[in-house]
Scaffold this active site. Structure first.
Site, short mmCIF file in Angstrom:
data_model
loop_
_atom_site.label_atom_id
_atom_site.label_comp_id
_atom_site.label_asym_id
_atom_site.label_seq_id
_atom_site.Cartn_x
_atom_site.Cartn_y
_atom_site.Cartn_z
N LYS A 172 59.05 53.95 2.51
CA LYS A 172 58.21 52.95 1.85
C LYS A 172 58.89 52.32 0.63
O LYS A 172 58.86 51.11 0.45
CB LYS A 172 56.88 53.61 1.46
CG LYS A 172 56.02 52.83 0.50
CD LYS A 172 55.52 51.51 1.08
CE LYS A 172 54.66 50.78 0.04
NZ LYS A 172 54.45 49.38 0.43
N LYS A 241 56.49 50.09 -10.59
CA LYS A 241 56.47 51.54 -10.31
C LYS A 241 57.21 51.84 -9.00
O LYS A 241 58.01 52.77 -8.92
CB LYS A 241 55.00 52.00 -10.23
CG LYS A 241 54.74 53.43 -9.79
CD LYS A 241 54.21 53.61 -8.38
CE LYS A 241 53.10 52.75 -7.91
NZ LYS A 241 52.58 53.02 -6.59
P1 NAD Z 1 44.45 49.22 -7.17
O1 NAD Z 1 44.79 49.47 -8.58
O2 NAD Z 1 43.87 47.91 -6.76
O3 NAD Z 1 43.47 50.37 -6.62
C1 NAD Z 1 43.53 51.71 -7.02
C2 NAD Z 1 42.12 52.27 -6.98
O4 NAD Z 1 42.18 53.65 -7.33
C3 NAD Z 1 41.14 51.61 -7.97
O5 NAD Z 1 39.95 51.23 -7.31
C4 NAD Z 1 40.89 52.68 -9.02
O6 NAD Z 1 39.59 52.61 -9.58
C5 NAD Z 1 41.07 53.95 -8.17
N1 NAD Z 1 41.36 55.13 -8.98
C6 NAD Z 1 42.12 55.22 -10.08
N2 NAD Z 1 42.12 56.48 -10.54
C7 NAD Z 1 41.32 57.20 -9.70
C8 NAD Z 1 40.91 58.56 -9.64
N3 NAD Z 1 41.34 59.45 -10.54
N4 NAD Z 1 40.09 58.93 -8.64
C9 NAD Z 1 39.66 58.05 -7.72
N5 NAD Z 1 40.02 56.76 -7.72
C10 NAD Z 1 40.84 56.33 -8.70
O7 NAD Z 1 45.80 49.51 -6.34
P2 NAD Z 1 46.19 48.97 -4.88
O8 NAD Z 1 46.92 47.67 -5.01
O9 NAD Z 1 45.00 49.11 -3.99
O10 NAD Z 1 47.30 50.07 -4.48
C11 NAD Z 1 46.95 51.39 -4.11
C12 NAD Z 1 48.22 52.09 -3.67
O11 NAD Z 1 48.76 51.42 -2.53
C13 NAD Z 1 49.32 52.09 -4.73
O12 NAD Z 1 50.01 53.32 -4.66
C14 NAD Z 1 50.19 50.92 -4.34
O13 NAD Z 1 51.52 51.07 -4.80
C15 NAD Z 1 50.08 50.97 -2.83
N6 NAD Z 1 50.25 49.71 -2.11
C16 NAD Z 1 49.72 48.53 -2.58
C17 NAD Z 1 49.90 47.35 -1.85
C18 NAD Z 1 49.34 46.02 -2.31
O14 NAD Z 1 49.77 44.97 -1.80
N7 NAD Z 1 48.37 45.98 -3.22
C19 NAD Z 1 50.58 47.38 -0.63
C20 NAD Z 1 51.06 48.60 -0.15
C21 NAD Z 1 50.89 49.75 -0.90
#
Ligand code: NAD
Length: 304
Positions: A172, A241
């Site tokens: 990834k 990150k």
């Molecule tokens: P985001 O910040 O939109 O969502 C993260 C969610 O986690 C939020 O709703 C937050 O409230 C919740 N959260 C935070 N701390 C928490 C806790 N202790 N317990 C429960 N929930 C908690 O992030 P995202 O863009 O949805 O990304 C999520 C993951 O997927 C990341 O690791 C990111 O790198 C990865 N990712 C993101 C994308 C993208 O395009 N956005 C694509 C692939 C992978």
């Protein structure tokens, strides 16, 4: 897992649409997120709410995580009231980008408590998550991966890349550094083109018919930059990150990624200038500011 109950922790940009796809397929889903608005939407769609990870772990057989950072994944799995102590949950699927080192440590911590971690980060962005067309990179015990295959295939195409948790993460972070490298160089190229008097919409047409084509010229620039909407849905802080996790992996493995480090610097500078919540596609704004031009497509209209 016929009548299994599933859990989902982290209902952000990616987690929300992935959880909705599991729910819409008719599965019993329990969700948890500190953000009440995110929870409310899932509850309206038929999910049950767990007010803590411990409560969720007492209900769900298998739990999916889509959490922002390695620290949060570690906390939710191994911290107080975390999934390692879950009364019912046996399998945890980490869909987050956590990095191979943390993933392996979390897997070992969970294994010590009789739990199985399936490392399964995803690629394809919010639009891919909404359409159920992500690329999933699974690494973990084959039996657990196969048990969850029908649910994982609701989210996209499943690639099994290894049996050791962490290998999915390696795949990834390599993917993401390639993707942000494409975005960064394409952003610089578009700014240069505008300085040369070229029309950015026309440039994208030419690039996509030629050998400069990449994931940024195909989607992010036409969809999120040329209309000046900057709404790809991935925060620059999380993207920086991911780049850090890839560069750290390269350093551990003795690979000198000169281009990768340059891209990491661009992502870090954008995060530090525009804030961690700015969209990934705003990387172009720093190049524009330095060059004194803006890359506006016809879709952006005339206004600022
Ligand atoms: P985001 O910040 O939109 O969502 C993260 C969610 O986690 C939020 O709703 C937050 O409230 C919740 N959260 C935070 N701390 C928490 C806790 N202790 N317990 C429960 N929930 C908690 O992030 P995202 O863009 O949805 O990304 C999520 C993951 O997927 C990341 O690791 C990111 O790198 C990865 N990712 C993101 C994308 C993208 O395009 N956005 C694509 C692939 C992978």
């Amino acid at each position: 897992m016929g009548q299994a109950i599933y859990g989902f922790v982290g209902l952000g940009n990616m987690g929300r649409p992935m959880a909705l796809n599991i729910l819409r397929a008719g599965h019993d889903l329990v969700v948890h997120d500190p953000n009440d608005d995110a929870v409310a939407e899932l509850v309206r769609a038929g999910a049950r709410h767990a007010s803590s990870v411990a409560e969720l772990g007492a209900e769900a057989d298998a739990v999916f995580l889509s959490l922002p950072t390695p620290e949060v994944v570690r906390q939710v799995c191994l911290g107080d009231g975390g999934l390692s102590a879950a009364k019912r949950t046996r399998i945890i699927v980490d869909l987050s980008t956590t990095g191979s080192e943390t993933e392996a440590q979390v897997a070992a911590g969970l294994a010590a408590k009789g739990k199985i971690l399936v490392d399964c980060p995803v690629s394809g962005g919010v639009s891919g998550a909404e359409a159920g067309r992500l690329a999933l990179m699974a690494a973990g015990e084959a039996e657990a991966v196969e048990a969850l295959r029908p649910v994982l295939e609701l989210l996209g195409k499943l690639f099994v890349v290894g049996t050791e948790p962490g290998m999915g993460q390696s795949m990834k972070v390599i993917n993401n550094l390639m993707s942000t490298t494409a975005l960064t160089i394409s952003s610089e190229a578009l700014v240069l083109g505008v300085k040369c008097g070229l029309d950015p919409d026309r440039m994208i047409e030419v690039l996509n018919a030629g050998s400069g084509r990449n994931s940024a010229t195909e989607r992010k620039i036409p969809d999120n930059v040329l209309p000046r909407s900057f709404d790809f849905g991935f925060a620059i802080g999380l993207s920086a990150k991911d780049a850090r996790l890839c560069i750290e992996e390269a350093e551990r493995r003795g690979v000198d990624m000169k281009v990768g480090r340059a891209v990491q610097q661009v992502l870090n500078a954008t995060r530090d200038t525009l804030g961690a919540d700015a969209d990934l596609t705003t990387v172009i704004k720093l190049v524009e500011a330095q060059a004194g031009v803006e890359v506006r497509g016809a879709a952006a209209g005339e206004g600022k």
